[in-house]
Write a protein that holds these residues in place. Structure first.
Motif, short mmCIF file in Angstrom:
data_model
loop_
_atom_site.label_atom_id
_atom_site.label_comp_id
_atom_site.label_asym_id
_atom_site.label_seq_id
_atom_site.Cartn_x
_atom_site.Cartn_y
_atom_site.Cartn_z
N LEU A 15 23.91 64.29 34.78
CA LEU A 15 25.05 65.30 34.67
C LEU A 15 25.52 65.60 35.86
O LEU A 15 24.73 66.52 36.69
CB LEU A 15 24.47 66.26 33.56
N LEU A 18 30.30 69.93 37.33
CA LEU A 18 31.86 70.13 36.84
C LEU A 18 32.52 70.84 37.32
O LEU A 18 33.71 71.07 36.86
CB LEU A 18 31.50 69.98 35.13
N PRO A 43 35.47 57.12 29.69
CA PRO A 43 34.89 58.44 29.22
C PRO A 43 33.99 58.05 28.03
O PRO A 43 33.98 57.18 27.53
CB PRO A 43 36.21 58.99 28.59
N GLU A 46 32.27 63.94 25.70
CA GLU A 46 32.82 65.33 25.84
C GLU A 46 31.87 66.59 26.15
O GLU A 46 30.72 66.65 25.27
CB GLU A 46 33.58 65.80 24.68
N THR A 49 32.03 73.44 29.25
CA THR A 49 31.34 74.19 30.12
C THR A 49 32.01 75.60 29.80
O THR A 49 32.58 75.84 28.75
CB THR A 49 32.01 74.03 31.47
N GLU A 55 36.08 65.78 29.48
CA GLU A 55 35.28 64.22 29.43
C GLU A 55 34.64 63.86 30.59
O GLU A 55 35.28 63.95 31.72
CB GLU A 55 36.84 63.32 28.89
N VAL A 56 33.68 63.25 30.48
CA VAL A 56 32.71 62.83 31.51
C VAL A 56 33.00 61.25 31.58
O VAL A 56 32.53 60.78 30.56
CB VAL A 56 31.50 63.25 31.32
N SER A 58 32.09 57.40 32.79
CA SER A 58 30.81 56.90 33.51
C SER A 58 31.09 56.17 34.94
O SER A 58 32.12 55.47 35.02
CB SER A 58 30.34 55.57 32.57
N PRO A 108 24.11 63.08 41.02
CA PRO A 108 25.40 62.32 41.40
C PRO A 108 25.45 62.01 42.64
O PRO A 108 26.58 60.90 43.10
CB PRO A 108 26.19 63.70 41.36
N LEU A 150 35.01 63.26 40.12
CA LEU A 150 34.96 64.62 38.98
C LEU A 150 34.48 65.64 39.38
O LEU A 150 33.43 65.76 38.88
CB LEU A 150 34.37 63.85 37.83
#
Length: 545
Positions: A15, A18, A43, A46, A49, A55-56, A58, A108, A150
């Motif tokens: 994750l 964000l 995406p 969802e 936060t 939307e996250v 891939s 990440p 992102l």
């Protein structure tokens, strides 16, 4: 750095951050399921936060192998989020003794999550799988990424050199394994695994005999036969209904689990659930009867009652996401800002008539009343810039007054998720017509939960139209860390004196709450009077804007 493909061939996406320094997010829903194919930047989920729902996407292409979380779970930034098997990669074969080589979550920035990487590396060395340390620096692993960002992470493609890691000792590897040689689950901050007891290491089982009959079920570390099921449809059916294949008895050849076996298990559980529900209903009826006969003021055996009032608690809802952010911001505003409030009644008959005249000529392109008020507000802030500033605390603990160039005008919007304030950037450069378009656009984003953290945290002054709720006034709370908020009530017909004569006029109330540290009442009153005069005589003011 791209994520390496290790051992099982899975790429594990952690994750990402964000934005705004957030450390966790609540999983709202998955947009894909295990077994689905995903493309780069598609995406996949969802998450909510403290600022908004986003939307996250891939960063990898392939087949979804594992979804690390369920809707409603609160996930920490950096925790495993999604495992993807790249196209062309076969499902991993079982290691010696039936233990599979676990996938390695990747942060990440491309580095494996330390707690999981250490355990996975140890098992791979035992199983003879090449690792970055055994391959050496000259053996890069190819993978691809989206190259997009992102809010806080990027996935550039290309080759990456292997990372050299110190070889772990036998004692270290033994401490990281569970009975049978399977790697112990990593402890992810905030997960329930952090409190689980440490497993006791045992000797690894002997490898299966090479003379085993073809097609026989594999055996695990304890010698129990693993469930024999070859159909993906049967596996998915069992997973969708929460059934474990190991609990089912296969009716096919050599114990093969068939679809009819899963259907029978589903039907049996439904029958059992029906019986349990009937029993629960009878128990509830009995409890209700006891509560009627129970003397007033006694708590009896009620499972959950409010200790203050003695009443039964219907539910408990944790403060999360936007609701928690609102609570913290409002509390901080009341705690830190010494606010004062001024208000005035305004005759807006001329403004209403001006808009009605414009509507008769061009009915489809007329700004709303709020957009005209917004234009008057930014003009007033140009004359009284103190209200567009904020108090900031320096590193040494001292405070300073920060003034900025231009106005980012926040528009308070009530949504199903709570009150949010998206801001119009450089509203001071826009006409009433452009302001109207931006207000409509941001309101739609806020209602859909699509406003970005930047949209919701960049304002310098807030305008709140609480008149849409049918109220005349409000002692609004300043949107921390801003210095002022202007509220407008409903527009209603009221008796009003005009040129010594009593008349019925369109009247509204303006309320200004301001930080008394940045200015005194004279400045606040001057600004409020400027906006009121502009609303009462819009033609004259608009001609000068």
């Amino acid at each position: 750095m791209s994520a390496p493909t290790l051992g099982s061939g899975l790429l594990v996406f952690a994750l990402p951050d964000l934005g705004e320094g957030l450390t966790e997010a609540e999983l709202v829903s998955w947009l894909v399921a295990e077994g689905d194919s995903v493309a780069v930047d598609q995406p996949v989920a969802e998450v909510e936060t403290a600022k908004s729902v986003v939307e996250v996407p891939s960063p990898f292409a392939g087949t979804v192998a594992v979804l690390h979380g369920r809707p409603g779970d609160v996930l920490d930034v950096g925790a495993p989020f999604l495992s993807v098997r790249p196209d062309g990669e076969a499902a991993p074969a079982a290691a010696a003794g039936g233990a599979s080589i676990p996938d390695t979550p990747v942060a990440p920035h491309g580095d494996p999550v330390p707690a999981v990487a250490a355990a996975a590396s140890a098992l791979r060395e035992d199983a003879g799988v090449p690792t970055a340390a055994t391959q050496g620096e000259g053996s890069p692993v190819a993978s691809e990424g989206s190259g997009n960002v992102l809010i806080g992470y990027g996935t550039p493609g290309g080759l990456t050199g292997g990372r050299r890691r110190p070889r772990r000792t036998a004692a270290t590897r033994l401490a990281e394994t569970v009975p049978g040689g399977a790697v112990g689950a990593p402890v992810v901050p905030g997960s329930t695994l952090a409190s689980a007891p440490t497993p006791t290491p045992t000797a690894a089982p002997a490898p299966p005999s090479s003379g085993a009959a073809p097609g026989a079920a594999a055996t695990g570390p304890t010698g129990a036969a693993a469930p024999l099921c070859v159909s993906p449809l049967v596996r998915k059916l069992a997973r969708d209904h929460g059934l474990r294949l190991g609990d089912l008895r296969g009716s096919g050849e050599k114990g093969l689990i068939l679809r009819r076996d899963v259907d029978e298990a589903i039907a049996a559980r439904a029958t059992a659930d029906g019986a349990d529900a009937a029993a629960d209903t009878a128990t509830a009826d009995s409890a209700a009867a006891r509560s009627v006969l129970q003397p007033e003021g006694t708590l009896g055996d009620a499972p959950d009652r409010d200790p203050r009032s003695g009443l039964a608690v219907l539910d408990r809802t944790p403060l999360r996401g936007v609701r928690r952010t609102i609570a913290e911001a409002m509390s901080r505003s009341r705690r830190e800002i010494p606010e004062a409030t001024v208000w005035v009644d305004v005759d807006v008959t001329a403004l209403v008539e001006l808009r009605e005249g414009m509507k008769r000529k061009t009915p489809d392109a007329v700004p709303g009343i709020l957009s005209f008020v917004a234009r008057f507000v930014v003009a007033g802030l140009a004359r009284y810039p103190e209200l567009n500033s904020r108090i900031a605390t320096r590193e040494d603990g001292s405070q300073e007054l920060v003034r900025v160039e231009g106005v980012n005008l926040g528009i308070a919007a009530q949504t199903e998720r709570g009150l949010v304030v998206p801001s119009i950037r450089r509203a001071d450069t826009m006409s009433a017509r452009r302001l109207d378009a931006e207000i409509r656009r941001l309101a739609a984003l806020a209602r859909e939960g699509k406003a970005t953290p930047s949209d919701l945290s960049s304002g310098t002054f807030t305008l709140n139209n609480y008149g849409v709720f049918g109220v005349d006034g409000s002692a609004a709370i300043i949107n921390y860390p801003e210095s002022a908020i202007l509220g407008m009530g409903r527009i209603i017909d009221r008796p009003w004196v005009v040129d010594g004569q009593l008349a019925v006029r369109k009247v509204t109330e303006l309320t200004l709450a301001f930080d008394h540290r940045v200015c005194d009442g004279g400045t606040a009153g001057g600004f409020l009077r400027f906006v009121a005069d502009a609303m009462e005589n819009p033609g004259t003011v608009l001609a000068d804007l």
